[in-house]
Design an enzyme around this catalytic site. Structure first.
Site, PDB file in Angstrom:
ATOM      1  N   HIS D  16       0.942  -1.126  -0.088  1.00  0.00           N
ATOM      2  CA  HIS D  16       0.068   0.098  -0.047  1.00  0.00           C
ATOM      3  C   HIS D  16       0.861   1.088  -0.150  1.00  0.00           C
ATOM      4  O   HIS D  16       1.999   1.088   0.117  1.00  0.00           O
ATOM      5  CB  HIS D  16      -0.938  -0.005   1.283  1.00  0.00           C
ATOM      6  N   CYS D  35       5.653   6.730   4.296  1.00  0.00           N
ATOM      7  CA  CYS D  35       4.557   5.833   3.930  1.00  0.00           C
ATOM      8  C   CYS D  35       4.062   6.368   2.510  1.00  0.00           C
ATOM      9  O   CYS D  35       3.136   5.723   1.948  1.00  0.00           O
ATOM     10  CB  CYS D  35       3.233   5.786   5.009  1.00  0.00           C
ATOM     11  N   HIS D  43       3.227  -4.787   4.085  1.00  0.00           N
ATOM     12  CA  HIS D  43       3.148  -5.112   5.386  1.00  0.00           C
ATOM     13  C   HIS D  43       2.744  -6.799   5.611  1.00  0.00           C
ATOM     14  O   HIS D  43       1.742  -7.121   4.767  1.00  0.00           O
ATOM     15  CB  HIS D  43       2.322  -4.307   6.414  1.00  0.00           C
ATOM     16  N   HIS D  82      -1.666 -10.682  -0.866  1.00  0.00           N
ATOM     17  CA  HIS D  82      -0.696 -10.500  -1.887  1.00  0.00           C
ATOM     18  C   HIS D  82      -1.285  -9.635  -2.796  1.00  0.00           C
ATOM     19  O   HIS D  82      -1.381  -9.735  -4.262  1.00  0.00           O
ATOM     20  CB  HIS D  82      -0.176 -11.913  -2.481  1.00  0.00           C
TER      21      HIS D  82
END
Lengths: 137, 137, 137, 137, 137, 137
Positions: D16, D35, D43, D82
């Site tokens: 992400h 981020c 993660h 995934h």
């Protein structure tokens, strides 16, 4: 048939500081950082004691894990747990209590105490979840 | 739409002992056991700080986790880490440093420091992997 | 000033199976899957016992954690550890030993045994690292 | 007799980034820090799904854990594992994939899918070992 | 360029007891303690299977981890999970199910099943969070 | 007196995919499964860097753990954390980012950067809690 390695894990909680008496306060803080705090700090230590041997044909043991645990408790956990590693422990007196020195001292303390049929193979000591040391003699 | 709870975890390593000055050594050992060792012992503490709020419509944050982490580090980790909880810390001076008292003291220290838009919900403190305390105000 | 919650963690290792005598083998396997294996299987259970109270003004304890540990060991760990949960344990005889039923049974076993000044708040039991149950009475 | 809470834990690994299209690159980095890396990061997420109910008098289940696991896998793990949380997942399209927003979205996805006899009680999602979010509806 | 070691972790939950038929009940309890409980006890076992090899120049794999996982599941997890290690498993029949014997038996079961290009290097088996055994052939 | 091994643990969170440009989409999915997802996925990596040496007679260190941590952060965590392992990192460009290839690349990056008095002994990298790789040069 090769050897089998069996590891028993025990824990203890101790205070310590890293400090060289012959050095100035400034040099101690430069080398040891916040580990030099004069009023001590402490850790939850996790100790892994690994022995090697050939499993007994009847019991399937290389060592009785209860007996191994008793030996670790008598010679290591009892003297170190809820103690000050700089002040309270005869077998590490005068030793800087770094993780590196502690694994060697614990090895030396345990190597002659192993039950018949197994040999001390490795000491592993976790000081925090970011640092651990190992010693194989 | 209900509140969301966000938890940030930080760690610190400290020395302490449990000891009442007004009591005899015998009574201290009777009540506190090996935690009364006069030369201290210590722990790796794991602290969980939980805040509650409504996620911002644009950022998706109830709080900027980096800002929350900075606040915890400034008011809790910096004063407690590598310190002696009986001697070195202004905001817990005179307090018996049990896990129960520490969660209340940490709550009181943090409750007015929360960023706008979120509220302190819960303090959880692990002293060892067998003991933790929680406080919700 | 609100209550503080203190949790003590203990472990035990037990055998069990999930099986309804009144059902066919086929139905038992359909409902319980591999948990119905007639020759048993087993788990390392991790038990978290949470009590609530107000810290004592002198000791900083809501409960002496050693005393709490002794109570858990006497009433829960001693009867369950290295036992068969379907056959060996008086206080769960006739109960299907699911994690859900075990947390209620452990609650019922402990709720009247708490030391003065604290109350049982929550039982949490981990059967594997993918399943746990909680009960608050 | 109160309710019992049963938690099933599942895991998924996703990519992400946190990025607001309407903002400049500078503002994105100011708010989201690293981020905001345009080429993504990722993660290992750990998801805890808690349901509440009364154990069945015969089976001792509030829910068949295998069935609960199948539901979580079908509606959450299969679409998220995934995958890229900004691009690949229908039920969170257009949502900033913070931990806070994900727990609400997972709640909304699961709340109507619970098996008869139990109700969704809490979603808990660990993004790293330093951050987790919880949502109770 | 040296070898790379890749480890795949799988889990299984089994019942067992430690008991020598030729011995009296008294001697069994003396040697095996509570592990001799006639109605069994059990554990959540965690198995680490380590293989060694040179990463493929194109895929970067020494082994396809999905294929390695399938082999472990077929030859180890399927026969051991939710089974009785004294009664249910062909490849350890007649073997005392200590952690030491299990690592050797698992090694012998897997050593000839490794995919082309990698070799079995080590079996590590955790019986509880205080005991594990390792075997390297 | 033998060597002591000291391990420092650091973490980073990254995106990646496993994909061979020269192959069809079909073949990529056949070999890499869901790891081939074109829009990436990601992991919380845990890195263990082990060095060996003889503890200094005064400090008790084989290496200053703060200095070791700084080196790991500068050469490994800074370039990999919150990055895309296929696109963003100079020292692994063109390398398939499997766990096997990453431990070798991290070894090669660190082996010449070790402080005087200690040598790099082992790199261990956990991709998930079911897979890790090790490399000893």
């Amino acid at each position: 048939m090769g050897k089998v390695y069996l590891t028993r894990i025990e824990k203890f909680n101790s205070a310590h500081k890293l400090w060289v008496e012959a050095w100035s306060e400034e040099k101690n803080y430069e080398v040891f950082g916040k580990c030099a705090n004069p009023n001590w700090h402490g850790h939850n230590y996790t100790l892994e004691v690994t022995v090697s041997g050939i499993p007994d044909a009847i019991t399937g043991f290389i060592v009785d894990a209860k007996e191994l645990s008793s030996i670790i408790k008598e010679y290591i956990v009892e003297p170190l747990d809820h103690r000050n590693l700089n002040l309270d422990v005869a077998f590490i007196r005068g030793l800087m209590p770094t993780t590196e020195n502690l694994v060697m001292a614990i090895w030396n303390q345990l190597v002659s105490k192993m039950p018949e049929g197994c040999a001390l193979y490795r000491i592993k000591l976790h000081e925090t979840d970011k640092i651990y040391a190992e010693y194989l003699g």
